[in-house]
Design a protein around this motif. Structure first.
Motif, PDB file in Angstrom:
ATOM      1  N   VAL A 104      -6.389   7.895  -5.617  1.00 11.94           N
ATOM      2  CA  VAL A 104      -6.184   7.489  -4.363  1.00 11.94           C
ATOM      3  C   VAL A 104      -5.653   8.561  -3.229  1.00 11.94           C
ATOM      4  O   VAL A 104      -6.049   8.795  -2.245  1.00 11.94           O
ATOM      5  CB  VAL A 104      -5.161   5.982  -4.166  1.00 11.94           C
ATOM      6  N   LEU A 146     -10.094   2.123  -0.676  1.00 13.85           N
ATOM      7  CA  LEU A 146      -9.606   1.387  -1.696  1.00 13.85           C
ATOM      8  C   LEU A 146     -10.615   0.489  -2.234  1.00 13.85           C
ATOM      9  O   LEU A 146     -11.555   0.143  -1.417  1.00 13.85           O
ATOM     10  CB  LEU A 146      -8.424   0.459  -0.998  1.00 13.85           C
ATOM     11  N   VAL A 186       0.595  -1.102   0.032  1.00 20.13           N
ATOM     12  CA  VAL A 186       0.017  -0.067   0.018  1.00 20.13           C
ATOM     13  C   VAL A 186       0.960   1.149   0.122  1.00 20.13           C
ATOM     14  O   VAL A 186       0.405   2.222  -0.333  1.00 20.13           O
ATOM     15  CB  VAL A 186      -0.960  -0.187   1.256  1.00 20.13           C
ATOM     16  N   GLU A 190      -6.072   0.779  -9.279  1.00 19.06           N
ATOM     17  CA  GLU A 190      -6.159   2.180  -8.635  1.00 19.06           C
ATOM     18  C   GLU A 190      -5.267   3.174  -9.462  1.00 19.06           C
ATOM     19  O   GLU A 190      -4.280   2.806  -9.877  1.00 19.06           O
ATOM     20  CB  GLU A 190      -5.833   2.045  -7.215  1.00 19.06           C
TER      21      GLU A 190
END
Ligand code: SF4
Length: 474
Positions: free
Chosen positions: A273, A444, A252, A268
């Protein structure tokens, strides 16, 4: 953290590899290198210490010409900082041929596997780099157990514990493969090459980050699946050799800090994000009264989108109060504290007159040791800010990374050692807030596909000497 590149079936592939490496230079600035399969059938390797633009010079690239090439940019997580540990690694095979390998990640059972190859099978290592271990294990299965290269890769993949996104050239074939948890990013692109004096061709491009594709005129096709091995052969479409996935553990931190905001990874958009992290932080933040003297600024560049998301959500002015010198690389990736301190002073400078009398919401992506942010807070205070409220895009970093990011031991991680109040006092900030793990996960698309171990100590693999940080403070 490192970056990998591969280009298959494109004239002067070495030039495209160099361009890809240049676009992912943020993933490693210590050394770089390329391997090229030349028209004569040799695989030649060139590497050196320093940035892509200083090592892979046009006159070098002219000499290393071919249609199949791979490359690497390194920042050291394990192993010494020298050219022997730079990648790609050229690995000899019994029949006189050799292959070239480069990888991004860290192998937890490195010592055990290397020891076995050295003591039980008489292998000799040139470096102490895990990319070489991957290559030598493949050579072991190929030479000793007579496995074809694709099967040798599969056997190797099953033995390794940890993170690896890897590219390999063997004869006129290229392979790309990824660890079964898919810790590090690995994207595949397609390029239509107009020929430049040769026949037009359709080529394949590998890169750590998809931001590289636009830069070389390629199209992002997809990411490698966890545990996937793909093979590229002359005059054939890319084939999937095998896919052996385990529980996904995407890092992450790639979304928070490491990857470029113009990359798309783990399903993503990185910028998106970061924007959402900022908005989430802002929604949790009701303690700072509004006013014309309030301004949101980022610690450029990795927190720009977080700060923007925060400011938009809060309807507070966003501005660039700190200027970043782009000729100074990433300070986090420098090997020692003195170099990191020097880098911070060279890197950031406040706009003259900008901060005088302002209340500042200072947004950063994460706090590791806290030393860099302390200097920045002091810089902003010295420039006239009357209040500084620090807001952090990540949760609190309380554990080290064993999967390819060089975070220090928990003794040096400020959030593993101090309470929120103590960190606020250490930074000399007026207030401090992090994004909690659950709030971060809610942003997420697939939160259960990620590794959050440096935030929650939930490690899928731990090194033999692992212990829970003794002074952990919640
Ligand atoms: S421990 Fe942290 S930095 Fe390492 S892979 Fe997991 S999330 Fe990424």
């Amino acid at each position: 953290m490192c970056g990998i590149a591969g280009v298959f079936n494109v004239a002067n592939a070495q030039n495209l590899v160099a361009n890809i490496l240049f676009s992912i230079q943020h993933r490693g600035q210590e050394s770089c290198g390329i391997s090229v399969r030349t028209e004569s059938g040799n695989v030649l390797t060139y590497k050196g210490m320093g940035l892509v633009k200083h090592v892979l010079l046009p006159q070098i690239l002219e000499k290393y010409s071919g249609k199949i090439a791979i490359g690497h940019v390194r920042y050291p997580t394990a192993g010494k900082s020298n050219v022997v540990n730079s990648q790609p690694h050229s690995i000899e095979l019994a029949e006189g041929a050799h292959m070239s390998v480069c990888s991004n990640g860290d192998i937890i059972n490195y010592s055990e596997l290397r020891n076995e190859l050295e003591t039980e099978h008489g292998f000799t290592f040139k470096s102490d780099n895990d990319g070489e271990l991957i290559g030598r294990l493949i050579a072991f299965h190929h030479v000793v157990h007579k496995k074809p290269i694709a099967e040798a890769i599969f056997e190797t993949q099953q033995q390794l514990k940890g993170a690896f996104s890897t590219v390999l050239i063997y004869r006129d074939t290229m392979y790309g493969f990824r660890d079964p948890h898919a810790f590090r990013p690995f994207s595949i692109g397609h390029i239509s090459w107009d020929g430049e004096g040769e026949m037009p061709s359709e080529g394949t491009v590998f890169a750590s980050e998809s931001c590289a594709f636009g830069i070389v005129g390629a199209r992002h096709v997809r990411d490698l699946e966890p545990g996937e091995i793909v093979k590229l052969e002359k005059s054939k479409p890319m084939s999937v050799v095998k896919i052996s996935p385990k529980k996904r553990q995407h890092c992450v931190f790639e979304l928070i800090y490491f990857s470029r905001p113009d990359s798309e990874l783990f399903d993503e958009y990185v910028y998106d994000v970061r924007n959402k992290i900022g908005a989430t932080l802002a929604r949790m933040d009701n303690d700072i009264p509004a006013g014309d003297d309030l301004v949101v600024i980022s610690v450029p560049d990795s927190s720009n989108f977080v700060a923007l998301g925060y400011a938009e959500e809060k309807k507070v002015r966003f501005d660039m109060g700190l200027l970043r010198n782009h000729y100074v690389g990433r300070t986090f990736t420098r090997p020692d504290q003195a170099q990191r301190d020097e880098g911070v002073r060279q890197k950031f400078n406040p706009l003259p007159g900008f901060f005088k009398g302002k209340r500042v919401i200072l947004v950063d992506d994460s706090i590791v040791r806290g030393t860099t942010l302390k200097k920045i807070v002091s810089m902003v205070r010295g420039a006239g800010a009357k209040e500084i409220h620090v807001r952090i895009g990540s949760p609190r970093v309380i554990g080290s990374c064993y999967y390819g990011i060089d975070t220090p031991t928990s003794n040096e991680l400020i959030a593993a050692q101090k309470s929120l109040e103590e960190i606020t006092a250490y930074l000399k900030a007026d207030s401090l807030k992090y994004t909690p793990v659950d709030a971060f996960q809610s942003i997420l698309k697939h939160f259960n596909r990620y590794c959050f171990a440096c935030f929650n100590l939930d490690y899928i693999y731990q090194p033999a000497d692992f212990s829970i940080p003794t002074k952990r403070v919640n």
